[in-house]
Write a protein that holds these residues in place. Sequence first.
Motif, PDB file in Angstrom:
ATOM      1  N   UNK A   1      56.285  19.154  40.399  1.00 35.63           N
ATOM      2  CA  UNK A   1      55.085  19.528  39.652  1.00 35.63           C
ATOM      3  C   UNK A   1      55.043  21.058  39.608  1.00 35.63           C
ATOM      4  N   UNK A   2      54.531  21.605  38.525  1.00 37.60           N
ATOM      5  CA  UNK A   2      54.598  23.042  38.273  1.00 37.60           C
ATOM      6  C   UNK A   2      53.201  23.611  38.045  1.00 37.60           C
ATOM      7  N   UNK A   3      53.102  24.951  38.302  1.00 36.56           N
ATOM      8  CA  UNK A   3      51.875  25.684  37.987  1.00 36.56           C
ATOM      9  C   UNK A   3      52.230  27.160  37.820  1.00 36.56           C
ATOM     10  N   UNK A   4      51.457  27.868  37.021  1.00 34.74           N
ATOM     11  CA  UNK A   4      51.658  29.300  36.793  1.00 34.74           C
ATOM     12  C   UNK A   4      50.315  30.021  36.908  1.00 34.74           C
ATOM     13  N   UNK A   5      50.420  31.357  37.117  1.00 37.44           N
ATOM     14  CA  UNK A   5      49.208  32.179  37.225  1.00 37.44           C
ATOM     15  C   UNK A   5      49.504  33.550  36.646  1.00 37.44           C
ATOM     16  N   UNK A   6      48.592  34.080  35.855  1.00 42.73           N
ATOM     17  CA  UNK A   6      48.759  35.387  35.242  1.00 42.73           C
ATOM     18  C   UNK A   6      47.417  36.112  35.238  1.00 42.73           C
ATOM     19  N   UNK A   7      47.409  37.321  35.840  1.00 41.02           N
ATOM     20  CA  UNK A   7      46.216  38.155  35.787  1.00 41.02           C
ATOM     21  C   UNK A   7      46.094  38.726  34.376  1.00 41.02           C
ATOM     22  N   UNK A   8      44.943  38.642  33.760  1.00 36.32           N
ATOM     23  CA  UNK A   8      44.780  39.262  32.437  1.00 36.32           C
ATOM     24  C   UNK A   8      45.029  40.774  32.527  1.00 36.32           C
ATOM     25  N   UNK A   9      46.067  41.252  31.882  1.00 36.51           N
ATOM     26  CA  UNK A   9      46.444  42.662  31.953  1.00 36.51           C
ATOM     27  C   UNK A   9      45.790  43.421  30.809  1.00 36.51           C
ATOM     28  N   UNK A  10      44.978  44.407  31.173  1.00 33.95           N
ATOM     29  CA  UNK A  10      44.302  45.210  30.159  1.00 33.95           C
ATOM     30  C   UNK A  10      45.123  46.449  29.830  1.00 33.95           C
TER      31      UNK A  10
END
Length: 398
Positions: free
Chosen positions: A151-160
């Motif tokens: 099972x997979x998951x990803x995470x990305x901080x919104x880059x301004x």
Amino acid sequence: MINLPCLPICASKDSFSNTAYLLPRTFEVLLMALRRIYLFTLALVWGCMASSSSQQTAVAPPQDLQITDPGLLGSLDIEWKPPPNVQTFNECTVKYKFEYRNTGDREWKVIFTRKLKFRVGFDLSRTAEVKVQTLLEGQCTNDVEVQSEWIYATFQVPLQGKLESEVQNFHCIYHDWEYLKCTWQPGLLAPRGVHYGLYYWYEGLDHAEQCDDYIQDHGINIGCMLQNLSQAEYKDLSICVNGSAAATLLRPLYATLRLQNLAKPSPPKQLMLSTSTSEELQVVWSPPGGETPPQCLEYEVQLAEEQGKAKAVWASVSTQMETAFTITRVNQSRISCVRVRGRTNNFCADQGFWSEWTQECFSVSREEDKQLFILIPVILSLSSSLIIFMLIGQCRKR
């Protein structure tokens, strides 16, 4: 009395003997063939049973894989739940294979665990990727490891902001294992009056903290001095340099450091040279000051030799962990200077910065040169006395 020939009787005995010999051999070959058939059948049945057993004990993957950001500048919390049928495997061990990386990394970092939660570090300027699978092994699988799907998951901080607004040339040095000095330059798109702040966190701190000792240039923060970081040694030190400006969004910079790999000691102290023989020099020095562990240092020794009228050239003669070295001179060379520098060795760090060189220089000549240097003042003294004596004589004649 009639003598009957015995040839037919003898021939009959030989035929009986051959028949008696061939029967056991045929029976033995037949037994061997039956044994091979039996073993082949047994192996086939066992393989079918093992395959059937593995298919019957298939295990489901974990559930509800989640990634959360506790605000620790790159350390993310990864959590999941066991598969729904895990309680049915009483005779087996249930483990998990957890892998993670940032997008763009060539390899996954792997952890085998029975836990359901981990905190691991990522570069928040890139997407974090994680995956987990269930591992089942024991009597219920005939000691064959059974693996679930991933099972997979990803995470990305919104880059301004744009990438060109991020600070440039970010560089840190851990001086003498006492303080960390980090410097940077404003981003290409950073406007005038920009304000930068450095934040840091390592395991042991309750929350991210801000630098309280900035280095400035014309009122702009271009660096930071961090003290008392001994508790962060051999841990991940997460750093974020963020900027703010009126009506402009700036891209933050994220970095993960290891202090021991950034260590730069001061130059060695008390460098001394002594001559043991006409062909050997003894070089001795002391470790630098500060908090640098002496057992974590290695040294490089260099000397400059004059070969006749040729210009002296620096040459490395040793890289070692001791604080003494013997130099053997060849070809009647004159050593015009000896210097030493140090850095953290590979027993304490993966890499490190060399210190500056010691500044002391020594002119070490051959014994003949020393004798010449002694004779020159004597000759000059005698010449001066003779000239004075001659002048006094001429004055008396007048």
